[in-house]
Design an enzyme around this catalytic site. Structure first.
Site, PDB file in Angstrom:
ATOM      1  N   ASP A 168       0.822  -1.213   0.000  1.00 61.84           N
ATOM      2  CA  ASP A 168       0.000   0.000   0.000  1.00 61.84           C
ATOM      3  C   ASP A 168       0.855   1.261   0.000  1.00 61.84           C
ATOM      4  OD1 ASP A 168       0.919  -0.526   2.580  1.00 61.84           O
ATOM      5  OD2 ASP A 168      -1.059  -0.938   3.390  1.00 61.84           O
TER       6      ASP A 168
ATOM      7  N   ASN B 261      -7.337  -3.088  14.338  1.00 61.62           N
ATOM      8  CA  ASN B 261      -8.751  -3.233  13.965  1.00 61.62           C
ATOM      9  C   ASN B 261      -8.973  -4.404  13.005  1.00 61.62           C
ATOM     10  OD1 ASN B 261      -7.774  -2.319  11.509  1.00 61.62           O
ATOM     11  ND2 ASN B 261      -8.944  -0.414  11.482  1.00 61.62           N
TER      12      ASN B 261
HETATM   13  C1  F6R Z   1       1.159  -1.450   5.999  1.00 66.10           C
HETATM   14  C2  F6R Z   1       0.157  -2.498   6.218  1.00 66.10           C
HETATM   15  C3  F6R Z   1      -0.684  -2.449   7.442  1.00 66.10           C
HETATM   16  C4  F6R Z   1       0.140  -2.730   8.699  1.00 66.10           C
HETATM   17  C5  F6R Z   1      -0.717  -2.652   9.945  1.00 66.10           C
HETATM   18  C6  F6R Z   1       0.091  -2.856  11.205  1.00 66.10           C
HETATM   19  O1  F6R Z   1       1.854  -1.683   4.779  1.00 66.10           O
HETATM   20  O2  F6R Z   1       0.021  -3.371   5.431  1.00 66.10           O
HETATM   21  O3  F6R Z   1      -1.727  -3.380   7.353  1.00 66.10           O
HETATM   22  O4  F6R Z   1       0.719  -4.006   8.589  1.00 66.10           O
HETATM   23  O5  F6R Z   1      -1.353  -1.419  10.010  1.00 66.10           O
HETATM   24  O6  F6R Z   1       0.946  -1.780  11.353  1.00 66.10           O
HETATM   25  P1  F6R Z   1       1.998  -1.739  12.551  1.00 66.10           P
HETATM   26  O7  F6R Z   1       3.017  -2.761  12.250  1.00 66.10           O
HETATM   27  O8  F6R Z   1       2.571  -0.339  12.492  1.00 66.10           O
HETATM   28  O9  F6R Z   1       1.234  -2.004  13.791  1.00 66.10           O
END
Ligand code: F6R
Length: 242
Positions: free
Chosen positions: A67, A136
């Site tokens: 993303d 979430n």
């Molecule tokens: C970002 C992505 C998101 C993160 C998720 C967890 O490329 O794919 O789904 O994996 O928001 O983010 P963290 O690791 O910062 O808790």
């Protein structure tokens, strides 16, 4: 789903780095799907070290990130593209032309998303997709809701996701763009193998719903139950719901 629980984050990061390095050694043309976020930072640090120690050759590897924020160019210091340069790409011999990223400044985001889907298909699909999970239950930026877009698409971020990303924007959630481009759940589920990492108590409920809950668009990660080759790598806190 295979569940692997590690005593602490460092052990998880080291194990995942070894798995990815071994996958590249076994298949030098590996197509790798990659996440950003706080969780993978320790993993990317390990992957850099392992790549250097074992002289892993990234020159024929292709990467596809999940993303990117709408409105941020690859030169923007807050783009996920820059995150990846800082934590991985600048430290391994991956060819610049093999780094595939959604362009957050694309004039026509619909065409950009379609082109990304085509690029994944034309290369023969993603061999190994690494994922994080939102508190979430989101995967990539597939946010919980009444429905999910299957393929790569433009998405409006939920307030919690913007708050969770504030750390990457100097702590100011207002600076976090309201929209992103993201692979869809069907795009992700086409990958041959998936490894999801989750650490810390804030992820425990989402992880439990992902593993044992019903399939629901309210927990996009629950759709991973449909895939035949998913490993969830968890630390003890993420593996222990309240
Ligand atoms: C970002 C992505 C998101 C993160 C998720 C967890 O490329 O794919 O789904 O994996 O928001 O983010 P963290 O690791 O910062 O808790």
């Amino acid at each position: 789903m295979t569940i692997a629980v590690f005593e602490h984050e460092a052990a998880l990061a080291a194990a995942l780095a070894r798995r990815v390095a071994d996958a590249i050694t076994d298949n030098p043309r590996l197509v790798l799907g990659l996440p950003t976020g706080r969780t993978p930072i320790a993993f990317y640090n390990e992957l850099r070290h392992v790549s250097q120690q074992q002289a892993v050759d990234w020159s024929r590897v292709h990467t596809f990130n999940l993303d990117e924020f709408v409105g941020l160019s690859e030169r923007d210091e807050h783009s996920y593209r820059r995150f990846m340069d800082r934590h991985l790409f600048a430290h391994v011999n991956v060819s610049r032309s093999h780094i595939h990223f959604l362009d957050g400044t694309a004039r026509d985001p619909v065409r950009e998303c379609e082109a990304y889907e085509r690029a994944i298909d034309e290369i023969g699909g993603i061999d190994l997709q690494v994922l994080g999970i939102g508190a979430n239950g989101h995967i990539g930026f597939n946010e919980p809701g009444d429905g999910l877009a299957a393929r790569t698409h433009r998405v409006t971020l939920l307030d919690q996701s913007r708050a969770d990303n504030a750390w990457w924007f100097g702590g100011d959630r207002q600076q976090v763009p309201a929209e992103a481009l993201s692979m869809g759940m069907a795009t992700i589920l086409k990958s041959r193998a998936i490894v999801l990492m989750a650490t810390g108590p804030a992820k425990a409920d989402a992880v439990a719903a992902m593993i044992d809950g019903p399939l629901t668009t309210r927990v996009p990660a629950s759709f991973l139950q449909l895939h035949p080759n998913v490993t969830a790598m968890l630390d003890e806190e993420a593996a222990s719901p309240e």
